[in-house]
Design a protein around this motif. Sequence first.
Motif, PDB file in Angstrom:
ATOM      1  N   GLU A 136       0.797  -1.134   0.215  1.00 23.76           N
ATOM      2  CA  GLU A 136       0.119  -0.054   0.172  1.00 23.76           C
ATOM      3  C   GLU A 136       0.784   1.296   0.122  1.00 23.76           C
ATOM      4  O   GLU A 136       0.500   2.262  -0.676  1.00 23.76           O
ATOM      5  CB  GLU A 136      -0.979   0.032   1.026  1.00 23.76           C
ATOM      6  N   LEU A 137       1.742   1.235   0.721  1.00 26.08           N
ATOM      7  CA  LEU A 137       2.912   2.400   0.751  1.00 26.08           C
ATOM      8  C   LEU A 137       3.333   2.482  -0.747  1.00 26.08           C
ATOM      9  O   LEU A 137       3.533   3.563  -1.320  1.00 26.08           O
ATOM     10  CB  LEU A 137       4.085   2.206   1.704  1.00 26.08           C
ATOM     11  N   LYS A 138       3.703   1.139  -1.279  1.00 28.58           N
ATOM     12  CA  LYS A 138       4.437   1.484  -2.646  1.00 28.58           C
ATOM     13  C   LYS A 138       3.622   1.781  -3.867  1.00 28.58           C
ATOM     14  O   LYS A 138       4.061   2.410  -4.857  1.00 28.58           O
ATOM     15  CB  LYS A 138       5.087  -0.180  -2.980  1.00 28.58           C
ATOM     16  N   SER A 139       2.122   1.524  -3.695  1.00 29.18           N
ATOM     17  CA  SER A 139       1.330   2.182  -4.311  1.00 29.18           C
ATOM     18  C   SER A 139       1.517   3.738  -4.438  1.00 29.18           C
ATOM     19  O   SER A 139       1.417   4.332  -5.575  1.00 29.18           O
ATOM     20  CB  SER A 139      -0.013   1.868  -4.229  1.00 29.18           C
ATOM     21  N   LYS A 140       1.642   4.251  -3.415  1.00 27.93           N
ATOM     22  CA  LYS A 140       1.715   5.821  -3.322  1.00 27.93           C
ATOM     23  C   LYS A 140       2.908   6.163  -3.791  1.00 27.93           C
ATOM     24  O   LYS A 140       3.134   7.313  -4.232  1.00 27.93           O
ATOM     25  CB  LYS A 140       1.319   6.219  -1.666  1.00 27.93           C
ATOM     26  N   VAL A 141       4.045   5.538  -3.566  1.00 32.67           N
ATOM     27  CA  VAL A 141       5.306   5.750  -4.145  1.00 32.67           C
ATOM     28  C   VAL A 141       5.346   5.686  -5.597  1.00 32.67           C
ATOM     29  O   VAL A 141       5.648   6.724  -6.306  1.00 32.67           O
ATOM     30  CB  VAL A 141       6.643   4.687  -3.516  1.00 32.67           C
ATOM     31  N   ASP A 142       4.640   4.748  -6.101  1.00 33.90           N
ATOM     32  CA  ASP A 142       4.611   4.436  -7.624  1.00 33.90           C
ATOM     33  C   ASP A 142       3.656   5.675  -8.404  1.00 33.90           C
ATOM     34  O   ASP A 142       4.062   5.862  -9.450  1.00 33.90           O
ATOM     35  CB  ASP A 142       3.880   3.213  -8.039  1.00 33.90           C
ATOM     36  N   ASN A 143       2.686   6.124  -7.730  1.00 34.70           N
ATOM     37  CA  ASN A 143       1.859   7.104  -8.415  1.00 34.70           C
ATOM     38  C   ASN A 143       2.609   8.589  -8.043  1.00 34.70           C
ATOM     39  O   ASN A 143       1.765   9.568  -8.617  1.00 34.70           O
ATOM     40  CB  ASN A 143       0.778   6.968  -8.036  1.00 34.70           C
ATOM     41  N   GLY A 144       3.527   8.729  -7.427  1.00 33.83           N
ATOM     42  CA  GLY A 144       4.189   9.785  -7.299  1.00 33.83           C
ATOM     43  C   GLY A 144       3.672  10.474  -5.882  1.00 33.83           C
ATOM     44  O   GLY A 144       4.190  11.660  -5.612  1.00 33.83           O
ATOM     45  N   SER A 145       2.640  10.142  -5.282  1.00 31.16           N
ATOM     46  CA  SER A 145       1.865  11.007  -4.148  1.00 31.16           C
ATOM     47  C   SER A 145       2.804  11.219  -3.079  1.00 31.16           C
ATOM     48  O   SER A 145       2.980  12.143  -2.419  1.00 31.16           O
ATOM     49  CB  SER A 145       0.546  10.686  -4.025  1.00 31.16           C
ATOM     50  N   PHE A 146       3.625   9.806  -2.729  1.00 29.21           N
ATOM     51  CA  PHE A 146       4.284  10.000  -1.586  1.00 29.21           C
ATOM     52  C   PHE A 146       5.516  10.920  -1.658  1.00 29.21           C
ATOM     53  O   PHE A 146       5.815  11.738  -0.871  1.00 29.21           O
ATOM     54  CB  PHE A 146       5.217   8.611  -1.338  1.00 29.21           C
ATOM     55  N   GLU A 147       6.232  11.001  -2.753  1.00 27.76           N
ATOM     56  CA  GLU A 147       7.356  11.824  -3.062  1.00 27.76           C
ATOM     57  C   GLU A 147       6.820  13.429  -2.810  1.00 27.76           C
ATOM     58  O   GLU A 147       7.410  14.255  -2.375  1.00 27.76           O
ATOM     59  CB  GLU A 147       8.038  11.711  -4.155  1.00 27.76           C
ATOM     60  N   ASP A 148       5.499  13.453  -3.609  1.00 30.10           N
ATOM     61  CA  ASP A 148       5.229  14.924  -3.491  1.00 30.10           C
ATOM     62  C   ASP A 148       4.847  15.451  -2.291  1.00 30.10           C
ATOM     63  O   ASP A 148       5.176  16.504  -1.955  1.00 30.10           O
ATOM     64  CB  ASP A 148       3.983  14.847  -4.532  1.00 30.10           C
ATOM     65  N   ARG A 149       4.044  14.688  -1.443  1.00 33.87           N
ATOM     66  CA  ARG A 149       3.673  14.943  -0.218  1.00 33.87           C
ATOM     67  C   ARG A 149       4.833  15.119   0.947  1.00 33.87           C
ATOM     68  O   ARG A 149       4.936  16.217   1.693  1.00 33.87           O
ATOM     69  CB  ARG A 149       2.464  14.378   0.427  1.00 33.87           C
ATOM     70  N   VAL A 150       5.632  14.179   0.938  1.00 36.41           N
ATOM     71  CA  VAL A 150       6.802  14.083   1.976  1.00 36.41           C
ATOM     72  C   VAL A 150       7.998  15.000   1.553  1.00 36.41           C
ATOM     73  O   VAL A 150       8.349  15.610   2.462  1.00 36.41           O
ATOM     74  CB  VAL A 150       7.148  12.582   2.178  1.00 36.41           C
ATOM     75  N   LEU A 151       8.456  14.717   0.164  1.00 38.76           N
ATOM     76  CA  LEU A 151       9.578  15.479   0.061  1.00 38.76           C
ATOM     77  C   LEU A 151       9.618  16.832  -0.741  1.00 38.76           C
ATOM     78  O   LEU A 151      10.700  17.578  -0.769  1.00 38.76           O
ATOM     79  CB  LEU A 151      10.443  14.315  -0.963  1.00 38.76           C
ATOM     80  N   ILE A 152       8.516  16.995  -1.643  1.00 38.62           N
ATOM     81  CA  ILE A 152       8.580  18.330  -2.177  1.00 38.62           C
ATOM     82  C   ILE A 152       7.686  19.235  -1.364  1.00 38.62           C
ATOM     83  O   ILE A 152       8.060  20.262  -1.191  1.00 38.62           O
ATOM     84  CB  ILE A 152       7.816  17.880  -3.745  1.00 38.62           C
ATOM     85  N   GLN A 153       6.423  18.968  -1.216  1.00 40.83           N
ATOM     86  CA  GLN A 153       5.347  19.701  -0.591  1.00 40.83           C
ATOM     87  C   GLN A 153       5.909  19.914   0.855  1.00 40.83           C
ATOM     88  O   GLN A 153       5.581  20.889   1.639  1.00 40.83           O
ATOM     89  CB  GLN A 153       4.240  19.421  -0.635  1.00 40.83           C
ATOM     90  N   LYS A 154       6.435  18.842   1.524  1.00 41.27           N
ATOM     91  CA  LYS A 154       6.743  18.683   2.878  1.00 41.27           C
ATOM     92  C   LYS A 154       5.792  18.785   4.038  1.00 41.27           C
ATOM     93  O   LYS A 154       5.631  19.478   5.059  1.00 41.27           O
ATOM     94  CB  LYS A 154       7.934  19.262   3.266  1.00 41.27           C
ATOM     95  N   ASN A 155       4.463  18.399   3.452  1.00 43.53           N
ATOM     96  CA  ASN A 155       3.097  18.757   4.325  1.00 43.53           C
ATOM     97  C   ASN A 155       2.747  17.238   5.107  1.00 43.53           C
ATOM     98  O   ASN A 155       1.810  17.215   5.426  1.00 43.53           O
ATOM     99  CB  ASN A 155       2.171  19.432   3.648  1.00 43.53           C
ATOM    100  N   MET A 156       3.502  16.298   4.882  1.00 44.35           N
ATOM    101  CA  MET A 156       3.391  14.956   5.378  1.00 44.35           C
ATOM    102  C   MET A 156       4.578  14.444   6.299  1.00 44.35           C
ATOM    103  O   MET A 156       5.802  14.730   5.633  1.00 44.35           O
ATOM    104  CB  MET A 156       3.141  14.136   4.505  1.00 44.35           C
ATOM    105  N   PRO A 157       4.581  14.183   7.331  1.00 38.66           N
ATOM    106  CA  PRO A 157       3.343  13.999   8.302  1.00 38.66           C
ATOM    107  C   PRO A 157       2.864  15.513   8.834  1.00 38.66           C
ATOM    108  O   PRO A 157       3.657  16.501   8.708  1.00 38.66           O
ATOM    109  CB  PRO A 157       3.715  13.320   9.520  1.00 38.66           C
ATOM    110  N   PRO A 158       1.533  15.847   8.736  1.00 42.77           N
ATOM    111  CA  PRO A 158       0.965  16.932   9.187  1.00 42.77           C
ATOM    112  C   PRO A 158       1.279  17.749  10.195  1.00 42.77           C
ATOM    113  O   PRO A 158       1.304  18.700  10.383  1.00 42.77           O
ATOM    114  CB  PRO A 158      -0.508  16.724   8.926  1.00 42.77           C
TER     115      PRO A 158
END
Length: 116
Positions: free
Chosen positions: A71-93
């Motif tokens: 389930e984590l890997k699916s968020k990595v594969d669609n780019g949302s993990f990198e976007d939220r954690v490393l680019i926007q840096k709004n996760m964890p909130p």
Amino acid sequence: MKKLCVFILFFLVLNSCYNDNEEELYGPVSCDVSEITYSVNVLPIINASCATTGCHVSGGNAPGDFSVFNELKSKVDNGSFEDRVLIQKNMPPNAQLSDCDLEILQAWLDSGALNN
């Protein structure tokens, strides 16, 4: 005696306000990202910051159960993990990941986000 007590109180209050963090004192903290593995380096970050009660766990409020690798890997594969954690840096909130945690996650992504 009264002046001495006031001085001691002032000294204690003044010193209690000192709260520099490591990065401010010594510059950016760097960590060894030469041999990143999911189980040793990434999973502890996920468990402490993402797969917590009310967030990315079964029955949590956030999409995906990050205690399950696929389930984590699916968020990595669609780019949302990198976007939220490393680019926007709004996760964890409610907390900010350390620079070392961010370096580890980036290195893991760069190496293919393997379940190793």
